[in-house]
Design a protein around this motif. Structure first.
Motif, mmCIF file in Angstrom:
data_model
loop_
_atom_site.group_PDB
_atom_site.id
_atom_site.type_symbol
_atom_site.label_atom_id
_atom_site.label_comp_id
_atom_site.label_asym_id
_atom_site.label_seq_id
_atom_site.Cartn_x
_atom_site.Cartn_y
_atom_site.Cartn_z
ATOM 1 N N LYS A 189 0.767 -0.998 0.004
ATOM 2 C CA LYS A 189 0.165 -0.218 -0.166
ATOM 3 C C LYS A 189 1.114 1.264 -0.132
ATOM 4 O O LYS A 189 1.839 1.027 0.483
ATOM 5 C CB LYS A 189 -1.003 0.405 1.044
ATOM 6 C CG LYS A 189 -1.625 1.273 1.782
ATOM 7 C CD LYS A 189 -3.161 1.357 2.240
ATOM 8 C CE LYS A 189 -4.117 2.335 2.543
ATOM 9 N NZ LYS A 189 -3.136 3.444 3.234
ATOM 10 N N ARG A 213 -12.191 -0.420 -11.479
ATOM 11 C CA ARG A 213 -11.347 -1.237 -10.518
ATOM 12 C C ARG A 213 -9.991 -1.538 -11.019
ATOM 13 O O ARG A 213 -9.112 -0.806 -10.434
ATOM 14 C CB ARG A 213 -11.857 -2.763 -10.699
ATOM 15 C CG ARG A 213 -13.578 -2.772 -9.845
ATOM 16 C CD ARG A 213 -13.367 -3.989 -9.440
ATOM 17 N NE ARG A 213 -15.179 -4.916 -9.148
ATOM 18 C CZ ARG A 213 -15.178 -4.346 -7.937
ATOM 19 N NH1 ARG A 213 -14.314 -4.055 -7.260
ATOM 20 N NH2 ARG A 213 -16.256 -4.170 -7.946
ATOM 21 N N SER A 214 -9.406 -1.017 -12.126
ATOM 22 C CA SER A 214 -8.795 -1.345 -12.910
ATOM 23 C C SER A 214 -7.662 -0.152 -12.582
ATOM 24 O O SER A 214 -6.518 -0.072 -12.204
ATOM 25 C CB SER A 214 -8.478 -1.517 -14.268
ATOM 26 O OG SER A 214 -6.913 -1.400 -14.281
ATOM 27 N N ARG A 231 -8.496 2.285 -10.084
ATOM 28 C CA ARG A 231 -8.303 2.112 -9.216
ATOM 29 C C ARG A 231 -6.805 1.809 -8.542
ATOM 30 O O ARG A 231 -6.593 2.078 -7.755
ATOM 31 C CB ARG A 231 -9.176 1.939 -7.777
ATOM 32 C CG ARG A 231 -10.269 2.984 -8.408
ATOM 33 C CD ARG A 231 -11.925 2.348 -7.592
ATOM 34 N NE ARG A 231 -12.984 2.491 -7.245
ATOM 35 C CZ ARG A 231 -14.173 2.579 -6.460
ATOM 36 N NH1 ARG A 231 -13.751 1.796 -6.543
ATOM 37 N NH2 ARG A 231 -15.251 3.056 -7.435
ATOM 38 N N CYS A 232 -6.113 0.856 -9.282
ATOM 39 C CA CYS A 232 -5.699 0.275 -8.999
ATOM 40 C C CYS A 232 -3.956 0.599 -9.421
ATOM 41 O O CYS A 232 -2.881 -0.218 -9.574
ATOM 42 C CB CYS A 232 -5.735 -1.427 -9.412
ATOM 43 S SG CYS A 232 -6.821 -2.682 -8.273
ATOM 44 N N LEU A 275 -1.253 0.689 -6.693
ATOM 45 C CA LEU A 275 -0.708 -0.713 -6.420
ATOM 46 C C LEU A 275 -0.025 -1.120 -7.367
ATOM 47 O O LEU A 275 0.884 -1.885 -6.999
ATOM 48 C CB LEU A 275 -2.184 -1.517 -5.847
ATOM 49 C CG LEU A 275 -2.296 -0.581 -4.228
ATOM 50 C CD1 LEU A 275 -3.194 -1.527 -4.043
ATOM 51 C CD2 LEU A 275 -1.193 -0.197 -3.643
ATOM 52 N N LYS A 276 -0.180 -1.420 -8.598
ATOM 53 C CA LYS A 276 0.237 -1.328 -9.714
ATOM 54 C C LYS A 276 1.924 -0.981 -9.934
ATOM 55 O O LYS A 276 3.148 -1.706 -9.823
ATOM 56 C CB LYS A 276 0.075 -1.426 -10.772
ATOM 57 C CG LYS A 276 -1.275 -1.925 -11.559
ATOM 58 C CD LYS A 276 -1.000 -3.489 -11.255
ATOM 59 C CE LYS A 276 -2.605 -4.749 -11.496
ATOM 60 N NZ LYS A 276 -2.439 -6.060 -11.226
ATOM 61 N N SER A 304 -8.918 -2.677 3.304
ATOM 62 C CA SER A 304 -9.054 -2.482 1.568
ATOM 63 C C SER A 304 -11.184 -2.665 2.100
ATOM 64 O O SER A 304 -11.297 -2.890 2.550
ATOM 65 C CB SER A 304 -8.875 -3.004 0.734
ATOM 66 O OG SER A 304 -9.332 -4.620 1.326
ATOM 67 N N SER A 319 -10.600 -5.362 -3.603
ATOM 68 C CA SER A 319 -11.397 -4.258 -3.984
ATOM 69 C C SER A 319 -10.464 -2.712 -3.045
ATOM 70 O O SER A 319 -11.223 -2.978 -1.802
ATOM 71 C CB SER A 319 -12.469 -4.457 -4.338
ATOM 72 O OG SER A 319 -12.978 -3.568 -4.169
#
Length: 663
Positions: free
Chosen positions: A8, A60-61, A63-64, A67-68, A622, A634
């Motif tokens: 995170k 969703r993608s 928002r990540c 993190l990626k 999360s 998520s």
């Protein structure tokens, strides 16, 4: 149990500046309040695709994305130290400052400190030092690959997208003696000015050159590399400042209450995980979720990344946690720090009450599903019953907790907002059943039948608490305690009459999730339906058969019989939601509280293990997790579950976290 370190960002902020960094201290998200757009942000990647608001997989993608970047070990914008840390950085977060400390090769230490001034300037001070006898070469880069965008406000259950202005990044930089840069998006009427300073003038000269370039539809792409020499007697210090600007926006002197905290607070809780959760959520809500929009008003947002919107439901539980902290401060932190937090919490909650009752627009009389920070409704006229209750409950809780609040609250009661909302509710009440309809559940999903159980518990509790408040402060011209008592009694009777039914799956009598009021029922329980969990404690179902019915309802909800709501396979299995089909930390919270309410020590231990195993290093949680691993599946940025779990720990009905005599 050992807690796994989950991936995170490092999140920190104050007074409407909200920052997320990688673990080396470069920026992945730099957001600030804008009087027209709500929240504007800088990020090292492109803007949300405005054509995909109704594509949940894309939402969703996107928002990540941060993190990626962490997974791929890619740095954000800002001053990059190219050598990677030898160990996980030590991070210290105080209310008014954050520090990051780590080592790289060659006995080189990197220390970063962050602060935000009352006039809205973010400052990062980086000190690079070594204990080696030999001078060391350290490669650095001032990376200004960044894009200025409006927050997307993309939702999984989209209620009406706000079109995104086109990206137009105008980048300018100027070398010595200014060592300054800026990025501006004229489509947003917003800009960020930056400046970098070093204790070695020749190093600063390497990092910028005179440049001006416009990037249409994509991030700016500017990098300024250098190799610097570090010796034991000559540490290198950089100071980087970022100052947001917007048309009509002035970082005027506001209640900048976070600037005078003790350097070394003494935290008293002995359980390290409980302390991490309480401290982490306290810091996150006050720092990243509270946006002062004037001297008197404070918007509270659900989170600063995925949904930087005011949401009555989430806001109530965030404030409920803060008020719980307020009541227990003397038990969890030293006296001076407790005094500072007590003042800030009181002022911020009062500011939010001003915002929700006086700034949040209600063009249809009722509160909308969600709001931009400036008080403009985000979604269309979707009517959610529970959202009408939470501001009134927050008002009541504030008076119950803050002893000197009566005078300021009296003014809100005498204004029209509360009376208008209650008139809207009564206008929607079904004349046959006396039940109140809703367009959506607390998970923002459309309803099969118009009447929703947990929202009726909440509505009964709201009428009950408002009656008590009016008895304390006195009736107003349009609000009388006797009327609220009558509405509470009628709501209790109609709810008990129409929601108690036999579940054909379990063969037992329980509270239905939804009903049409004419004999049809749906049986389900959702992680979002917190009022159902509190039905007994609040007094709605506290005696006789009602208590037994409530117990069967919660046991059903926490079992495999709860189709679509329970995801039990794996060590992290548990209650979730059809909204996001996986176990939710909010479900673990419900397990924990239900175990405490029923005296189930084994159940409490199982729930506590799941909570510890799924939390992030900063004590936050999360939205949903993998049932086998506890990893985030998520929305890594979501303050509601941490608020609830923190509140449960502060309540500590079994005397495990807090001393039994203090409960």
């Amino acid at each position: 149990m050992a807690v796994k370190r989950r991936l995170k960002t490092l999140d920190w902020g104050s007074d409407g500046l909200m920052v997320s960094m990688d673990h080396q201290g470069t920026f992945l998200h730099f957001a600030f309040y804008h009087p027209h757009h709500g929240v504007v942000q800088l990020s090292p990647y492109e803007q949300f695709d405005g054509g995909k608001f109704h594509d949940p997989s894309y939402v969703r993608s996107y928002r990540c994305r941060m993190l990626k970047l962490l997974e791929q070990d890619l740095s954000g914008f800002g001053l990059q130290i190219r050598d990677r840390p030898l160990h996980y950085p030590e991070v210290s977060v105080h209310r008014d400052r954050q520090t990051i400390d780590y080592h790289i090769t060659g006995n080189i230490r990197v220390q970063r400190a962050h602060a935000i001034s009352p006039d809205g300037v973010f400052q990062q001070t980086t000190t690079i030092s070594t204990t080696s006898d030999r001078a060391c070469i350290v490669p650095i880069v001032l990376s200004l690959k960044m894009s200025m965008n409006r927050a997307s406000y993309g939702q999984l259950t989209e209620g009406g997208p706000i079109p995104l202005p086109e990206t137009l990044n105008v980048f300018k930089s100027q070398a010595s003696p200014c060592n300054a840069f800026s990025i501006q998006n004229s489509n947003l009427d917003a800009a960020v000015d930056g400046k970098i300073w070093s204790n070695r003038e020749e190093v600063t000269d390497l990092l910028l050159r005179d440049t001006e370039q416009t990037y249409c539809g994509r991030p700016a792409n500017q990098e300024f590399p250098a190799n610097v020499t570090i010796s034991s007697d000559s540490p290198l210090v950089f100071r980087l400042t970022l100052q947001p600007k917007a048309q009509g926006l002035a970082f005027q002197p506001r209640q900048h209450l976070s600037c005078a905290f003790p350097c070394s607070p003494v935290w008293k809780l002995e359980d390290p995980q409980a302390l991490t959760i309480i401290r982490g959520n306290l810091a996150y809500i006050l720092g990243n979720c509270m946006i002062p929009i004037s001297d008197a008003s404070v918007c509270v947002i659900t989170d600063h990344v995925a949904l930087p919107l005011g949401w009555n439901r989430d806001n109530y539980w965030q404030i409920n946690f803060l008020l719980g902290v307020f009541r227990k401060l003397d038990l969890i932190v030293d006296a001076e720090t407790a005094h500072r937090y007590r003042n800030e919490i009181a002022a911020r909650v009062k500011g939010h009450l001003n915002w929700v009752f006086r700034d949040a627009q209600r063009p249809h009389g009722f509160w909308h599903r969600s709001y931009l920070a400036n008080g403009v409704p985000k979604d269309g006229p979707i009517f959610q019953l529970d959202q009408q209750c939470y501001p009134i409950l927050e008002l009541c809780d504030f008076v119950d907790t803050i002893s000197d609040s009566d005078l300021s609250i009296q003014g809100i009661l005498e204004e029209s907002a509360v009376a208008v909302v209650i008139d809207v509710l009564l206008g929607k009440r079904d004349p046959q059943t006396h039940l109140f309809p809703t367009d959506e559940t607390p998970g923002d999903d459309p309803v099969e039948f118009p009447f929703h159980f947990s929202s009726h518990i909440l509505l009964w509790y709201t009428f009950h608490k408002l009656a008590m408040l009016l008895e304390r402060l006195g009736d107003t011209e349009s609000l009388q305690a006797s009327c609220m008592k009558q509405l509470a009694a009628e709501t209790l009777n109609s709810t008990m009459s129409h929601f108690v039914a036999r579940n054909p799956t379990t063969g037992t009598t329980m509270f239905a999730y939804l009903t049409d009021g004419a004999g049809q029922h749906a049986f389900y329980h959702d992680a979002n339906d917190i009022p159902t969990l509190f039905a007994q404690e609040w007094g709605f179902a506290s005696t006789g058969d009602a208590s037994d019915i409530w117990t069967r309802t919660i046991r059903f909800g926490l079992s495999a019989a709860n189709e679509g709501g329970f995801y039990g396979d794996g060590p992290f299995g548990g209650l979730g939601s059809v909204h996001t089909r996986a176990p939710w930390p909010l479900g673990y919270f419900q397990e924990l509280v239900f175990a405490e309410l029923t005296g189930d020590f084994t159940g409490r231990e199982l729930a506590w293990n799941k909570i510890q195993g799924s939390m992030f290093p900063d004590g936050l949680f999360s939205e949903a997790v993998d049932a086998l691993t506890g990893e985030c599946t998520s929305k890594a940025w979501f303050s509601w579950p941490g608020s609830m779990i923190g509140s449960a720990l502060l309540r500590d009905r079994m005397g495990i976290v807090l001393p039994q005599k203090a409960l």
